[in-house]
Design a protein around this motif. Structure first.
Motif, PDB file in Angstrom:
ATOM      1  N   TRP A  46      83.553  13.733  56.957  1.00 35.12           N
ATOM      2  CA  TRP A  46      83.011  14.051  55.625  1.00 35.12           C
ATOM      3  C   TRP A  46      82.435  15.468  55.660  1.00 35.12           C
ATOM      4  O   TRP A  46      81.711  15.827  56.601  1.00 35.12           O
ATOM      5  N   CYS A  47      82.779  16.273  54.648  1.00 35.46           N
ATOM      6  CA  CYS A  47      82.271  17.637  54.568  1.00 35.46           C
ATOM      7  C   CYS A  47      80.808  17.610  54.136  1.00 35.46           C
ATOM      8  O   CYS A  47      80.487  17.163  53.037  1.00 35.46           O
ATOM      9  N   ALA A  48      79.927  18.116  55.016  1.00 30.12           N
ATOM     10  CA  ALA A  48      78.491  18.141  54.731  1.00 30.12           C
ATOM     11  C   ALA A  48      78.040  19.490  54.189  1.00 30.12           C
ATOM     12  O   ALA A  48      76.967  19.592  53.617  1.00 30.12           O
ATOM     13  N   CYS A  49      78.867  20.524  54.350  1.00 34.71           N
ATOM     14  CA  CYS A  49      78.453  21.879  53.978  1.00 34.71           C
ATOM     15  C   CYS A  49      78.793  22.228  52.524  1.00 34.71           C
ATOM     16  O   CYS A  49      78.220  23.148  51.965  1.00 34.71           O
ATOM     17  N   GLY A  50      79.780  21.487  51.966  1.00 32.73           N
ATOM     18  CA  GLY A  50      80.153  21.750  50.580  1.00 32.73           C
ATOM     19  C   GLY A  50      81.183  22.855  50.402  1.00 32.73           C
ATOM     20  O   GLY A  50      81.583  23.156  49.283  1.00 32.73           O
ATOM     21  N   ARG A  51      81.648  23.463  51.485  1.00 31.71           N
ATOM     22  CA  ARG A  51      82.555  24.610  51.374  1.00 31.71           C
ATOM     23  C   ARG A  51      84.031  24.230  51.461  1.00 31.71           C
ATOM     24  O   ARG A  51      84.898  25.034  51.161  1.00 31.71           O
ATOM     25  N   SER A  52      84.329  23.002  51.896  1.00 31.82           N
ATOM     26  CA  SER A  52      85.708  22.595  52.127  1.00 31.82           C
ATOM     27  C   SER A  52      86.547  22.643  50.853  1.00 31.82           C
ATOM     28  O   SER A  52      86.065  22.313  49.777  1.00 31.82           O
ATOM     29  N   CYS A  58      86.221  17.410  55.520  1.00 38.83           N
ATOM     30  CA  CYS A  58      86.038  18.689  56.201  1.00 38.83           C
ATOM     31  C   CYS A  58      87.386  19.375  56.421  1.00 38.83           C
ATOM     32  O   CYS A  58      88.366  18.722  56.764  1.00 38.83           O
ATOM     33  N   ASP A  59      87.424  20.685  56.235  1.00 32.72           N
ATOM     34  CA  ASP A  59      88.615  21.474  56.555  1.00 32.72           C
ATOM     35  C   ASP A  59      88.280  22.640  57.488  1.00 32.72           C
ATOM     36  O   ASP A  59      89.066  23.551  57.635  1.00 32.72           O
ATOM     37  N   GLY A  60      87.077  22.584  58.082  1.00 34.12           N
ATOM     38  CA  GLY A  60      86.683  23.602  59.047  1.00 34.12           C
ATOM     39  C   GLY A  60      85.952  24.776  58.420  1.00 34.12           C
ATOM     40  O   GLY A  60      85.499  25.679  59.136  1.00 34.12           O
ATOM     41  N   SER A  61      85.796  24.784  57.100  1.00 34.08           N
ATOM     42  CA  SER A  61      85.144  25.922  56.429  1.00 34.08           C
ATOM     43  C   SER A  61      83.658  26.019  56.751  1.00 34.08           C
ATOM     44  O   SER A  61      83.015  26.999  56.402  1.00 34.08           O
ATOM     45  N   HIS A  62      83.138  25.023  57.434  1.00 28.97           N
ATOM     46  CA  HIS A  62      81.707  25.021  57.764  1.00 28.97           C
ATOM     47  C   HIS A  62      81.378  26.000  58.886  1.00 28.97           C
ATOM     48  O   HIS A  62      80.210  26.271  59.144  1.00 28.97           O
ATOM     49  N   GLU A  68      77.259  20.746  60.246  1.00 33.30           N
ATOM     50  CA  GLU A  68      78.402  20.080  60.878  1.00 33.30           C
ATOM     51  C   GLU A  68      78.891  18.918  60.021  1.00 33.30           C
ATOM     52  O   GLU A  68      78.091  18.296  59.310  1.00 33.30           O
ATOM     53  N   PRO A  69      80.196  18.607  60.078  1.00 34.00           N
ATOM     54  CA  PRO A  69      80.694  17.457  59.322  1.00 34.00           C
ATOM     55  C   PRO A  69      80.137  16.152  59.885  1.00 34.00           C
ATOM     56  O   PRO A  69      79.638  16.113  61.005  1.00 34.00           O
TER      57      PRO A  69
HETATM   58  S1  FES Z   1      81.553  20.307  56.985  1.00 33.15           S
HETATM   59 FE1  FES Z   1      82.210  21.336  55.231  1.00 33.15          FE
HETATM   60  S2  FES Z   1      84.126  22.139  55.776  1.00 33.15           S
HETATM   61 FE2  FES Z   1      83.474  21.116  57.520  1.00 33.15          FE
END
Ligand code: FES
Length: 104
Positions: A46-52, A58-62, A68-69
């Motif tokens: 799960w994307c926790a940063c909101g940037r994916s 998650c797509d690594g944009s963090h 971290e995801p």
């Molecule tokens: S946690 Fe947001 S892209 Fe990885």
């Protein structure tokens, strides 16, 4: 839609977050609603940063964000998931209603 989101970001106060309480990096808010997901069995990030660009995953944009995801597992019993869209949940990856903060 992007203009509306920008206006909302400026007008609405940020919800209380773990980041705000801990002084940690703040996530971005892709949407003020959860993502409903019926997923096949397996492990997900799960994307926790909101940037994916692949929300809610998650797509690594963090990278470099300090966030971290969150890994979670789906089994046959899991059913429909309400994955947090505002990234301010206190129960990641699940929505805990933090997105409602803007309505108070
Ligand atoms: S946690 Fe947001 S892209 Fe990885």
């Amino acid at each position: 839609m992007a203009l509306l989101r920008t206006l909302l970001k400026r007008l609405l106060p940020s919800p209380p977050t773990i980041a705000a309480e801990t002084g940690g990096p703040r996530p971005q808010v892709p949407q003020w609603l959860p993502y409903l997901q019926d997923l096949p069995e397996g492990r997900y990030l799960w994307c926790a940063c909101g940037r994916s660009g692949r929300q809610p995953f998650c797509d690594g944009s963090h990278a470099g964000s300090g966030i971290e995801p969150v890994s979670f597992e789906v089994t046959r019993k899991t059913g429909t998931l309400w994955l947090c869209g505002c990234k301010h949940t206190r129960n990641p990856p699940l929505c805990d209603g933090a997105h409602n903060w803007r309505n108070r």
